[in-house]
Design a protein around this motif. Sequence first.
Motif, short mmCIF file in Angstrom:
data_model
loop_
_atom_site.label_atom_id
_atom_site.label_comp_id
_atom_site.label_asym_id
_atom_site.label_seq_id
_atom_site.Cartn_x
_atom_site.Cartn_y
_atom_site.Cartn_z
N UNK A 61 0.86 -1.18 0.00
CA UNK A 61 0.00 0.00 0.00
C UNK A 61 0.90 1.23 0.00
N UNK A 62 0.86 2.00 -1.08
CA UNK A 62 1.66 3.22 -1.15
C UNK A 62 0.90 4.34 -0.44
N UNK A 87 0.39 -3.56 -5.95
CA UNK A 87 0.74 -2.21 -5.50
C UNK A 87 -0.49 -1.33 -5.63
N UNK A 88 -0.86 -0.67 -4.51
CA UNK A 88 -2.08 0.15 -4.49
C UNK A 88 -1.81 1.48 -3.79
N UNK A 108 -3.93 8.81 -7.52
CA UNK A 108 -5.04 8.20 -8.24
C UNK A 108 -5.36 6.91 -7.48
N UNK A 109 -6.54 6.84 -6.88
CA UNK A 109 -6.90 5.69 -6.03
C UNK A 109 -7.86 4.73 -6.73
N UNK A 110 -7.92 4.80 -8.05
CA UNK A 110 -8.85 3.95 -8.79
C UNK A 110 -8.60 2.47 -8.51
N UNK A 116 -9.79 -2.86 -6.42
CA UNK A 116 -9.24 -4.09 -5.86
C UNK A 116 -9.75 -4.38 -4.46
N UNK A 117 -9.96 -3.33 -3.66
CA UNK A 117 -10.33 -3.51 -2.25
C UNK A 117 -11.72 -2.97 -1.90
N UNK A 118 -12.30 -2.19 -2.80
CA UNK A 118 -13.53 -1.49 -2.45
C UNK A 118 -13.28 -0.37 -1.47
#
Length: 299
Positions: A158-159, A225-226, A272-274, A279-281
């Motif tokens: 998680x970035x 990677x998110x 950008x959190x798309x 992936x996680x909702x």
Amino acid sequence: MTVLLFGASGYLGRAADEALRGRDARVVRVSRTAVHDDSWVRHDLVRGGIDELAELLWAVRPSVVVNCTGLLDGTTADLVAANVTPTAALVDAIARTVPSARLVALGSAAEYGRVPHGLRVAEDAVPDPVSAYGITKLASTLLVRDAVTAGRLDGVVLRIFNPIGADLPAGTVLGRAAQAMRVALRQGDDITLGPLDAYRDFVDVTDVADAIADAALATVAPEPVLNVGSGRAVAVRDVVAMLASAAGFRGRVIESGPAPSRSNAVTWIAADTTRAQRSLGWAPHQDLTTSVRAVWQHA
């Protein structure tokens, strides 16, 4: 669901612990310092050997390992030891001992370096860190990503962008500002900070903790990677002004102090959190005003 949480006594670790327990996970908290009760284990990821780590993993048999340890500032050697070595040890030890366990590691927006002003940066942007801190966080991310790609690990990085909220440490710009304002309110002084003209993506620590819990407890392996941010860049000067308003501080904020070496070359960053939403909702919920007030109230 058993979660082995490293760095449980730190800023992000405490918030993650609360979020995970709020979802009925059994959390075994790990700290390198004092052991508080039977739910804590003492282990140092920097100085402990791989065999000692493997023994801990074997004893706990976690479904998920969350690593909230890390270092913001220090010598290059210190940053490598704190930000890269623990990740390498966890990747190897998990693959050897509990290969079905998921690793949730925390990266940083500093991995991206300079990005175009006005744009939100996505995970497929080419990282180009401008400080030893960002370089070591990127190295950690690559170790996890490569292990996932090779099929050795169920893992996600998680970035995290700029976390703020209750109990914010003094090593951050708002933490320093809150500390300085408390002193100034007693003594009637102005405060001195570094340059405040950069734009940063501030995300509440409770939203970060929710993202950690979402990644840890997801039934399907997340993307490797998110980004975890608010998706909005705000001038640091404006956020410090919000903090001054919450504190009732009416003195001057003098911007003549040194700029932080880990981020002074980056003038703009927004996430950008798309992918995290897909992936996680996950999506952030706390507004900036509430987060800033929490910084002051719990400074």
